[in-house]
Design an enzyme around this catalytic site. Structure first.
Site, PDB file in Angstrom:
ATOM      1  N   CYS A  58      -2.607  -1.729   9.258  1.00 27.40           N
ATOM      2  CA  CYS A  58      -3.005  -0.973   8.069  1.00 27.40           C
ATOM      3  C   CYS A  58      -3.890   0.233   8.318  1.00 27.40           C
ATOM      4  O   CYS A  58      -3.538   1.333   7.904  1.00 27.40           O
ATOM      5  CB  CYS A  58      -3.617  -1.923   7.058  1.00 27.40           C
ATOM      6  SG  CYS A  58      -2.339  -3.026   6.444  1.00 27.40           S
TER       7      CYS A  58
ATOM      8  N   GLY B 169      -7.461  -1.436  15.005  1.00 29.81           N
ATOM      9  CA  GLY B 169      -6.004  -1.523  15.142  1.00 29.81           C
ATOM     10  C   GLY B 169      -5.448  -2.188  13.908  1.00 29.81           C
ATOM     11  O   GLY B 169      -6.047  -2.143  12.829  1.00 29.81           O
TER      12      GLY B 169
ATOM     13  N   THR C 201       0.857  -1.193   0.000  1.00 28.85           N
ATOM     14  CA  THR C 201       0.000   0.000   0.000  1.00 28.85           C
ATOM     15  C   THR C 201       0.890   1.239   0.000  1.00 28.85           C
ATOM     16  O   THR C 201       1.699   1.426   0.908  1.00 28.85           O
ATOM     17  CB  THR C 201      -0.893  -0.001   1.256  1.00 28.85           C
ATOM     18  OG1 THR C 201      -1.662  -1.204   1.242  1.00 28.85           O
ATOM     19  CG2 THR C 201      -1.809   1.200   1.292  1.00 28.85           C
TER      20      THR C 201
ATOM     21  N   LEU D 274      -7.038  -7.925   0.950  1.00 33.91           N
ATOM     22  CA  LEU D 274      -7.309  -9.043   1.865  1.00 33.91           C
ATOM     23  C   LEU D 274      -7.278  -8.574   3.307  1.00 33.91           C
ATOM     24  O   LEU D 274      -6.620  -7.590   3.647  1.00 33.91           O
ATOM     25  CB  LEU D 274      -6.318 -10.186   1.641  1.00 33.91           C
ATOM     26  CG  LEU D 274      -4.821  -9.977   1.905  1.00 33.91           C
ATOM     27  CD1 LEU D 274      -4.457 -10.003   3.361  1.00 33.91           C
ATOM     28  CD2 LEU D 274      -4.029 -11.036   1.164  1.00 33.91           C
TER      29      LEU D 274
ATOM     30  N   LYS E 191      -7.303  -8.369  16.003  1.00 32.53           N
ATOM     31  CA  LYS E 191      -8.595  -8.946  15.610  1.00 32.53           C
ATOM     32  C   LYS E 191      -8.456 -10.455  15.766  1.00 32.53           C
ATOM     33  O   LYS E 191      -7.353 -10.952  16.041  1.00 32.53           O
ATOM     34  CB  LYS E 191      -8.945  -8.576  14.170  1.00 32.53           C
ATOM     35  CG  LYS E 191      -7.945  -9.102  13.137  1.00 32.53           C
ATOM     36  CD  LYS E 191      -8.334  -8.726  11.735  1.00 32.53           C
ATOM     37  CE  LYS E 191      -9.488  -9.566  11.264  1.00 32.53           C
ATOM     38  NZ  LYS E 191      -9.742  -9.414   9.826  1.00 32.53           N
TER      39      LYS E 191
ATOM     40  N   LYS F  31      -6.843   2.323  -3.059  1.00 31.26           N
ATOM     41  CA  LYS F  31      -6.458   1.565  -1.861  1.00 31.26           C
ATOM     42  C   LYS F  31      -6.542   2.425  -0.594  1.00 31.26           C
ATOM     43  O   LYS F  31      -7.157   2.051   0.406  1.00 31.26           O
ATOM     44  CB  LYS F  31      -5.037   1.007  -2.049  1.00 31.26           C
ATOM     45  CG  LYS F  31      -4.485   0.284  -0.846  1.00 31.26           C
ATOM     46  CD  LYS F  31      -5.299  -0.941  -0.469  1.00 31.26           C
ATOM     47  CE  LYS F  31      -4.931  -1.424   0.911  1.00 31.26           C
ATOM     48  NZ  LYS F  31      -5.700  -2.564   1.349  1.00 31.26           N
TER      49      LYS F  31
HETATM   50  P1  NAD Z   1       5.105  -7.587   6.710  1.00 27.83           P
HETATM   51  O1  NAD Z   1       5.960  -6.740   7.564  1.00 27.83           O
HETATM   52  O2  NAD Z   1       4.375  -8.725   7.302  1.00 27.83           O
HETATM   53  O3  NAD Z   1       5.972  -8.172   5.497  1.00 27.83           O
HETATM   54  C1  NAD Z   1       6.914  -7.437   4.782  1.00 27.83           C
HETATM   55  C2  NAD Z   1       8.084  -8.366   4.461  1.00 27.83           C
HETATM   56  O4  NAD Z   1       8.980  -7.693   3.581  1.00 27.83           O
HETATM   57  C3  NAD Z   1       8.899  -8.769   5.689  1.00 27.83           C
HETATM   58  O5  NAD Z   1       8.938 -10.182   5.783  1.00 27.83           O
HETATM   59  C4  NAD Z   1      10.289  -8.181   5.423  1.00 27.83           C
HETATM   60  O6  NAD Z   1      11.339  -8.997   5.911  1.00 27.83           O
HETATM   61  C5  NAD Z   1      10.305  -8.123   3.902  1.00 27.83           C
HETATM   62  N1  NAD Z   1      11.289  -7.175   3.348  1.00 27.83           N
HETATM   63  C6  NAD Z   1      11.561  -5.907   3.707  1.00 27.83           C
HETATM   64  N2  NAD Z   1      12.558  -5.403   2.939  1.00 27.83           N
HETATM   65  C7  NAD Z   1      12.906  -6.363   2.059  1.00 27.83           C
HETATM   66  C8  NAD Z   1      13.868  -6.442   1.018  1.00 27.83           C
HETATM   67  N3  NAD Z   1      14.670  -5.413   0.735  1.00 27.83           N
HETATM   68  N4  NAD Z   1      13.963  -7.585   0.330  1.00 27.83           N
HETATM   69  C9  NAD Z   1      13.159  -8.633   0.618  1.00 27.83           C
HETATM   70  N5  NAD Z   1      12.229  -8.624   1.584  1.00 27.83           N
HETATM   71  C10 NAD Z   1      12.098  -7.495   2.307  1.00 27.83           C
HETATM   72  O7  NAD Z   1       4.079  -6.579   6.003  1.00 27.83           O
HETATM   73  P2  NAD Z   1       2.615  -6.909   5.446  1.00 27.83           P
HETATM   74  O8  NAD Z   1       1.627  -6.861   6.537  1.00 27.83           O
HETATM   75  O9  NAD Z   1       2.690  -8.101   4.581  1.00 27.83           O
HETATM   76  O10 NAD Z   1       2.373  -5.621   4.534  1.00 27.83           O
HETATM   77  C11 NAD Z   1       3.081  -5.426   3.331  1.00 27.83           C
HETATM   78  C12 NAD Z   1       2.396  -4.338   2.535  1.00 27.83           C
HETATM   79  O11 NAD Z   1       1.092  -4.770   2.158  1.00 27.83           O
HETATM   80  C13 NAD Z   1       2.181  -3.028   3.306  1.00 27.83           C
HETATM   81  O12 NAD Z   1       2.297  -1.944   2.413  1.00 27.83           O
HETATM   82  C14 NAD Z   1       0.743  -3.134   3.778  1.00 27.83           C
HETATM   83  O13 NAD Z   1       0.140  -1.879   3.986  1.00 27.83           O
HETATM   84  C15 NAD Z   1       0.095  -3.845   2.621  1.00 27.83           C
HETATM   85  N6  NAD Z   1      -1.118  -4.612   2.956  1.00 27.83           N
HETATM   86  C16 NAD Z   1      -1.143  -5.368   4.087  1.00 27.83           C
HETATM   87  C17 NAD Z   1      -2.277  -6.133   4.384  1.00 27.83           C
HETATM   88  C18 NAD Z   1      -2.355  -6.970   5.641  1.00 27.83           C
HETATM   89  O14 NAD Z   1      -3.416  -7.506   5.915  1.00 27.83           O
HETATM   90  N7  NAD Z   1      -1.300  -7.120   6.409  1.00 27.83           N
HETATM   91  C19 NAD Z   1      -3.361  -6.134   3.491  1.00 27.83           C
HETATM   92  C20 NAD Z   1      -3.281  -5.350   2.327  1.00 27.83           C
HETATM   93  C21 NAD Z   1      -2.136  -4.600   2.068  1.00 27.83           C
HETATM   94  C1  UGA Z   2      -7.995  -4.195   6.595  1.00 29.12           C
HETATM   95  C2  UGA Z   2      -9.007  -4.148   5.442  1.00 29.12           C
HETATM   96  O1  UGA Z   2     -10.246  -4.717   5.877  1.00 29.12           O
HETATM   97  C3  UGA Z   2      -8.500  -4.915   4.222  1.00 29.12           C
HETATM   98  O2  UGA Z   2      -9.417  -4.760   3.152  1.00 29.12           O
HETATM   99  C4  UGA Z   2      -7.142  -4.341   3.834  1.00 29.12           C
HETATM  100  O3  UGA Z   2      -6.592  -5.080   2.758  1.00 29.12           O
HETATM  101  C5  UGA Z   2      -6.201  -4.400   4.994  1.00 29.12           C
HETATM  102  O4  UGA Z   2      -6.766  -3.680   6.127  1.00 29.12           O
HETATM  103  C6  UGA Z   2      -4.885  -3.757   4.701  1.00 29.12           C
HETATM  104  O5  UGA Z   2      -4.802  -2.855   3.892  1.00 29.12           O
HETATM  105  O6  UGA Z   2      -3.954  -4.181   5.353  1.00 29.12           O
HETATM  106  P1  UGA Z   2      -7.254  -5.989   8.409  1.00 29.12           P
HETATM  107  O7  UGA Z   2      -6.542  -4.840   9.025  1.00 29.12           O
HETATM  108  O8  UGA Z   2      -6.544  -7.262   8.204  1.00 29.12           O
HETATM  109  O9  UGA Z   2      -7.852  -5.562   6.978  1.00 29.12           O
HETATM  110  O10 UGA Z   2      -8.537  -6.348   9.306  1.00 29.12           O
HETATM  111  P2  UGA Z   2     -10.018  -5.769   9.439  1.00 29.12           P
HETATM  112  O11 UGA Z   2     -10.940  -6.914   9.489  1.00 29.12           O
HETATM  113  O12 UGA Z   2     -10.308  -4.719   8.452  1.00 29.12           O
HETATM  114  O13 UGA Z   2      -9.971  -5.098  10.878  1.00 29.12           O
HETATM  115  C7  UGA Z   2      -9.193  -3.949  11.142  1.00 29.12           C
HETATM  116  C8  UGA Z   2      -9.480  -3.441  12.539  1.00 29.12           C
HETATM  117  O14 UGA Z   2     -10.780  -2.873  12.609  1.00 29.12           O
HETATM  118  C9  UGA Z   2      -9.442  -4.536  13.604  1.00 29.12           C
HETATM  119  O15 UGA Z   2      -8.848  -4.021  14.770  1.00 29.12           O
HETATM  120  C10 UGA Z   2     -10.904  -4.857  13.841  1.00 29.12           C
HETATM  121  O16 UGA Z   2     -11.161  -5.382  15.102  1.00 29.12           O
HETATM  122  C11 UGA Z   2     -11.510  -3.466  13.671  1.00 29.12           C
HETATM  123  N1  UGA Z   2     -12.949  -3.486  13.300  1.00 29.12           N
HETATM  124  C12 UGA Z   2     -13.343  -4.020  12.123  1.00 29.12           C
HETATM  125  C13 UGA Z   2     -13.871  -2.900  14.151  1.00 29.12           C
HETATM  126  O17 UGA Z   2     -13.525  -2.389  15.244  1.00 29.12           O
HETATM  127  N2  UGA Z   2     -15.185  -2.877  13.781  1.00 29.12           N
HETATM  128  C14 UGA Z   2     -15.618  -3.407  12.597  1.00 29.12           C
HETATM  129  O18 UGA Z   2     -16.830  -3.339  12.317  1.00 29.12           O
HETATM  130  C15 UGA Z   2     -14.668  -3.999  11.745  1.00 29.12           C
END
Ligand code: NAD
Ligand code: UGA
Length: 440
Positions: A267, A264, A121, A160, A327, A211
C-alpha cells in the site's frame, strides 16, 4: 444485513469475516477459484493472526459464505463492497481495471436497489466512474421506465494494517463514509453501528482523498524518521531517543516514527505513487511526497552500503537474513524491503541464507534459487559472516544469539529494525549496528 464483498484478499476477507462477526450475513466473492476452494474448507489463503479461527466459526454459524459468482452474490445482497486490488501502473497511476470489471459485472446482475461501496483504495473521482459504469451496464429493461432500478455508490476506505487487521477493523480510530444520498449514509451507518466507532461522513471525493492522504502522511512520518537516522549516525545521537523525545508532544505523536530499512508493503509505495500522479493531474507538483519516496528508496541502499563497509568484500561472504516479510505478523512479501536488499547482495556475488516465520513460501516464488531458505535461525546462522534483521518478528527477541554466534564465521549483526541495542550484544562478543544509533 445481507452483504457481498468482492475480492477475498487481505482486505476483502478480513472485512467479510469482521462484518459477519458483528452480525451481518456475508458472501465473500473471488474469481480465483482455488482461493474459494480453500476458503470453503475453512483454510485462509493468507496468514493474518486470528483470521482463520474466526472464519471457521462464522462459517459454522452460516453467517459467512464463499462464492466465485458475482451474479449470485449481487442478487442475494443489498450492499456490495468492492475490495479488489488497485496495483500501480508503470507510470504510478492506480490500475483500476479490476474495479471496472467488478462494477460492470455487478451492474449486469442488478435486479433491484443496491448500494455499491468502494473499499479498495482508489484515486479521487473513481466513485463517479463506478457510477457511470453501472449506469451503462445495467440490463436495458432496468435502465428506465417502470422497471428502472435505483442504486447508490459510496466510498468507505479501509485503514486496517496487516498483522493487526482484525483488531484494527473492530476498533477503528474512525470509519469514513463518502456518500451522495441519505439512503447510502443510513445503510452504511447501520452496518457499522455495532462497532460504536467515530463515523466521519463526507462526499465521495473527500473520502477517497482521506485515504490517499492518510497513507501518504504515514509514509512521510516514516521517511522523516529515516532521514533523521542519517543525521543521528553522523553526530553520535540515538534516533530512538530522538523520536521518543519528539513523540511525547501530542501534536507529533510517537507512532510511525520508527527508522528502519524503509517502508514496504502493498500500500504505502503504490498509494504514494498514485497520490503524486493524482496531484500532477490536478496541476499540483507534490514535491514533498516525491522526496518521501526518494528517502525510502535511499534507505535500502544506505543499509547495503553500511554492510559492505563493515564486511569489505561481499563476493563469497555468507549473509544470514532474519525476516523477509514487509512487516511482522504477515506472510506478505509485496514490496518488502528484503527484496531489494537481498537482490543487492546476490548481484555482488554473496551467498544469502534466509529465515522467516511465515513468509518463506511467498519469498521462494520471488528469490527462487538465489536464496537458501532455512528451517530456523540456528540452521541459518551456520557459516554466516553476519546476520541481518529485516523484519521485527517477536520471536527474534528471544533468540539465543550467543548460540548463533558459535556457529557463525564472523559475529556481526545489522539490525535493520532497531530491535536491539549495542549493549545487548557487547557482552556476547558481537559487533552491532542499528539504524541511526549514533555509530556508522
Ligand atoms: P489482494 O490482492 O490481497 O486481494 C484482491 C482480491 O481480489 C484477490 O483475491 C483477487 O483474486 C480478487 N479479484 C480480482 N479481480 C476480481 C474479480 N473480477 N472478481 C472477484 N475477485 C477479484 O489485495 P488487498 O491487499 O486485499 O487490497 C485490496 C484493496 O484494498 C487495494 O485497493 C488496497 O490498496 C486496499 N487496502 C489494502 C490494505 C492491506 O492491508 N492490504 C489495507 C487497506 C486498503
Ligand atoms: C498501512 C497503513 O498503516 C494502514 O492504515 C492502511 O490501511 C494500509 O497501509 C493500506 O492502505 O493498505 P500496512 O501496510 O499493512 O498498513 O502496514 P504498516 O504497519 O503501516 O507498515 C507499512 C510499512 O511501513 C512496513 O514496511 C513497516 O515496516 C513500515 N514502518 C511502519 C516503518 O518502517 N516504520 C514505522 O514507524 C512504521
Amino acid at each position: 444485513m445481507d452483504i457481498a464483498i468482492v475480492g477475498a484478499g487481505y482486505v476483502g476477507l478480513v472485512t467479510g469475516v469482521c462484518l459477519a462477526e458483528i452480525g451481518h450475513h456475508v458472501i465473500c466473492v473471488d474469481n480465483n477459484e482455488e482461493k474459494i476452494r480453500l476458503l470453503r474448507k475453512g483454510i485462509s489463503p493468507i496468514y493474518e493472526p486470528g483470521l482463520e479461527e474466526l472464519m471457521k466459526e462464522l462459517g459454522r454459524k452460516k453467517r459467512l459464505l464463499f462464492s466465485a459468482s458475482i451474479s449470485q452474490a449481487t442478487k442475494k445482497s443489498q450492499v456490495i463492497f468492492i475490495a479488489v486490488g488497485t496495483p500501480s501502473k508503470k507510470n504510478g497511476d492506480a490500475d483500476l481495471t479490476y474495479v471496472e470489471n467488478v462494477a460492470r459485472e455487478i451492474a449486469e446482475n442488478m435486479d433491484g436497489y443496491k448500494l455499491i461501496v468502494e473499499k479498495s483504495t482508489v484515486p479521487a473521482e473513481t466513485g463517479k466512474r463506478i457510477q457511470r459504469t453501472i449506469m451503462m451496464n445495467l440490463p436495458k429493461k432496468y435502465r428506465n421506465g417502470k422497471h428502472a432500478v435505483t442504486f447508490d455508490v459510496a466510498s468507505n476506505p479501509e485503514f486496517l494494517r496487516e498483522g493487526s487487521a482484525i483488531q484494527d477493523f473492530m476498533k477503528p480510530d474512525r470509519v469514513v463514509i463518502g456518500v451522495e444520498s441519505k439512503r447510502a449514509e443510513e445503510l452504511l451507518k447501520e452496518i457499522y453501528k455495532p462497532l460504536k466507532a467515530k463515523i466521519v461522513v463526507t462526499n465521495i471525493n473527500s473520502a477517497e482523498i482521506i485515504k490517499h492522504a492518510s497513507n501518504s502522511f504515514l509514509a512521510m512520518k516514516i521517511s522523516f524518521a529515516n532521514a533523521l537516522s542519517r543525521i543521528c549516525d553522523h553526530v553520535g545521537a540515538d534516533v530512538l531517543k530522538v523520536v521518543e523525545g519528539m513523540g511525547y508532544d501530542k501534536r507529533i505523536g510517537r507512532a510511525f516514527l520508527n527508522a528502519g530499512v524503509g517502508y514496504g508493503g502493498s500500500c504505502f509505495p503504490k498509494d504514494v505513487d498514485a497520490f503524486i500522479r493524482l496531484s500532477e493531474k490536478s496541476g499540483y507538483d507534490f514535491n514533498l511526497l516525491k522526496e518521501v519516496r526518494v528517502i525510502n528508496e535511499e534507505q535500502k541502499k544506505i543499509f547495503l552500503r553500511l554492510i559492505e563497509d563493515k564486511l569489505w568484500i561481499l563476493k563469497g561472504k555468507t549473509i544470514g537474513v532474519l525476516g523477509l516479510a514487509f512487516k511482522s505478523d504477515t506472510d506478505d512479501m509485496r514490496c518488502a524491503p528484503s527484496i531489494d536488499i537481498i537482490n543487492g547482495f546476490v548481484s555482488e556475488g554473496a551467498e544469502v541464507k534466509a529465515y522467516d516465520p511465515q513468509a518463506m513460501e511467498n519469498a521462494e516464488m520471488i528469490f527462487k534459487k538465489n536464496v537458501v531458505f532455512c528451517k530456523d535461525p540456528y540452521d541459518l546462522a551456520k557459516g554466516c559472516d553476519c546476520l541481518l534483521i529485516l523484519t521485527e518478528w517477536e520471536e527474534f527477541k528471544t533468540l539465543d544469539f550467543k548460540r548463533l554466534g558459535k556457529v557463525m564465521r564472523q559475529n556481526i549483526i545489522f539490525d535493520g529494525r532497531n530491535m536491539f541495542s549495542e549493549k545487548d550484544f557487547e557482552k556476547i562478543g558481537f559487533e552491532y549496528f542499528g539504524i541511526g544509533r549514533g555509530k556508522v
